[in-house]
Scaffold this motif. Structure first.
Motif, PDB file in Angstrom:
ATOM      1  N   UNK A  38       0.830  -1.209   0.000  1.00  0.00           N
ATOM      2  CA  UNK A  38       0.000   0.000   0.000  1.00  0.00           C
ATOM      3  C   UNK A  38       0.860   1.253   0.000  1.00  0.00           C
ATOM      4  N   UNK A  39       1.949   1.235   0.754  1.00  0.00           N
ATOM      5  CA  UNK A  39       2.855   2.380   0.782  1.00  0.00           C
ATOM      6  C   UNK A  39       3.520   2.601  -0.571  1.00  0.00           C
ATOM      7  N   UNK A  40       3.885   1.513  -1.233  1.00  0.00           N
ATOM      8  CA  UNK A  40       4.484   1.634  -2.561  1.00  0.00           C
ATOM      9  C   UNK A  40       3.485   2.211  -3.567  1.00  0.00           C
ATOM     10  N   UNK A  41       2.250   1.705  -3.517  1.00  0.00           N
ATOM     11  CA  UNK A  41       1.227   2.155  -4.465  1.00  0.00           C
ATOM     12  C   UNK A  41       0.794   3.590  -4.201  1.00  0.00           C
ATOM     13  N   UNK A  42       0.961   4.065  -2.974  1.00  0.00           N
ATOM     14  CA  UNK A  42       0.527   5.427  -2.641  1.00  0.00           C
ATOM     15  C   UNK A  42       1.348   6.488  -3.369  1.00  0.00           C
ATOM     16  N   UNK A  43       2.476   6.106  -3.942  1.00  0.00           N
ATOM     17  CA  UNK A  43       3.289   7.048  -4.708  1.00  0.00           C
ATOM     18  C   UNK A  43       2.643   7.374  -6.056  1.00  0.00           C
ATOM     19  N   UNK A  44       1.745   6.533  -6.498  1.00  0.00           N
ATOM     20  CA  UNK A  44       1.077   6.733  -7.788  1.00  0.00           C
ATOM     21  C   UNK A  44      -0.272   7.422  -7.594  1.00  0.00           C
ATOM     22  N   UNK A  45      -0.733   8.107  -8.629  1.00  0.00           N
ATOM     23  CA  UNK A  45      -2.087   8.645  -8.653  1.00  0.00           C
ATOM     24  C   UNK A  45      -3.009   7.556  -9.180  1.00  0.00           C
ATOM     25  N   UNK A  46      -4.149   7.376  -8.541  1.00  0.00           N
ATOM     26  CA  UNK A  46      -5.035   6.294  -8.940  1.00  0.00           C
ATOM     27  C   UNK A  46      -6.374   6.817  -9.430  1.00  0.00           C
ATOM     28  N   UNK A  47      -7.190   5.896  -9.872  1.00  0.00           N
ATOM     29  CA  UNK A  47      -8.482   6.251 -10.469  1.00  0.00           C
ATOM     30  C   UNK A  47      -9.533   6.613  -9.430  1.00  0.00           C
ATOM     31  N   UNK A  48      -9.202   6.461  -8.156  1.00  0.00           N
ATOM     32  CA  UNK A  48     -10.099   6.943  -7.117  1.00  0.00           C
ATOM     33  C   UNK A  48      -9.972   8.454  -6.971  1.00  0.00           C
ATOM     34  N   UNK A  49      -8.782   8.970  -7.283  1.00  0.00           N
ATOM     35  CA  UNK A  49      -8.532  10.407  -7.163  1.00  0.00           C
ATOM     36  C   UNK A  49      -8.869  11.158  -8.448  1.00  0.00           C
TER      37      UNK A  49
END
Length: 207
Positions: A38-49
Motif C-alpha cells: 500500500x505504501x508503494x502504491x501510494x506514490x502513484x495517482x489512482x483512479x479513485x482520485x
C-alpha cells in the motif's frame, strides 16, 4: 536426487546466477505485506482520485457489493463456461432466478438472465422494434465493435434493420447532423454509449 541443485543440472552454467538475488527480505506477515505494498502504491495517482476515460470500456465502474457476494460463491468460482458437465450450480442459480422473476411478474415462462452487456443491448434493440412495430434501429458507429457485432447478429434474421450513425473523426462525438438525416417514422430506437468506445462523453450542447 541428492540436492536441489540436481533439479537445475540441465541449465548451462553461464545462465545460472551464483550470487543471492538483490531483493528485500521476505515479509512473513500478511498484514505487514499489505501495508508495504500500500505504501508503494501510494506514490502513484489512482483512479479513485482522478477520473479517466481511456476508451474501450476503461473507466470507473460502480459494482454493487451484492454482485461480489454472489459471484464469490463456490459454484460460480469453480464453474467452467456454461456446459452441464462442469457447471457446478450455474444453471441451478439461473433456474432459481428465473423462477423468482416468473413469480414476480406472474408469468408461467420467462427468459434466462441477461449474460452480458452485448446481449442486453441486442435484446433491447429487438424489443424496441417488436414493441413499436418499426423496422429500423439507429446504432451509433462509435460503440464497441464487439457489441455492434452482437446487435447485427441478433438482427440478421429478423427486424429491425440496423443503420449506423456516423461520428466526428476529430472529436469522437456523435454526428448530430447525420442523426437528424436518418431519423424517420420507421426508427424504433437509437442505441449509443456514453462514454463511447473512444472514451468521449457525448453531449448535446453547442459544439
Amino acid at each position: 536426487m541428492e540436492s536441489a541443485e540436481d533439479i537445475f543440472g540441465q541449465i548451462p552454467e553461464h545462465l545460472r546466477l551464483r550470487r543471492p538475488l538483490n531483493i528485500p527480505k521476505a515479509i512473513l506477515s500478511e498484514y505487514e505485506l499489505k501495508k508495504h505494498v500500500t505504501e508503494l502504491l501510494s506514490k502513484n495517482k489512482n483512479c479513485e482520485e482522478y477520473k479517466n476515460y481511456l476508451g474501450g470500456g476503461c473507466w470507473q465502474h460502480y459494482v454493487p457489493a451484492v454482485c461480489k457476494t454472489i459471484m464469490e460463491r463456490d459454484e460460480f468460482l469453480s464453474a467452467y463456461v456454461g456446459e452441464a458437465f462442469a457447471d457446478h450450480g450455474k444453471f441451478q442459480a439461473q433456474f432459481e432466478y428465473a423462477s423468482c422473476i416468473g413469480e414476480l411478474v406472474d408469468m408461467d415462462m420467462v427468459n434466462t438472465p441477461t449474460y452480458d452487456w452485448a446481449m442486453a443491448c441486442a435484446t433491447t434493440v429487438r424489443m424496441a422494434s417488436r414493441m413499436t412495430g418499426r423496422s429500423k434501429a439507429l446504432v451509433a458507429k462509435s460503440i464497441s465493435p464487439e457489441r455492434l457485432s452482437c446487435i447485427k447478429d441478433y438482427a440478421c434474421s429478423a427486424t429491425p434493420d440496423i443503420e449506423l450513425v456516423n461520428y466526428d473523426p476529430k472529436s469522437g462525438l456523435l454526428d448530430l447532423n447525420d442523426l437528424k438525416d436518418k431519423l424517420s417514422e420507421d426508427v424504433c430506437v437509437l442505441y449509443m454509449e456514453n462514454p463511447n468506445f473512444f472514451g468521449v462523453i457525448e453531449r448535446t450542447d453547442k459544439r
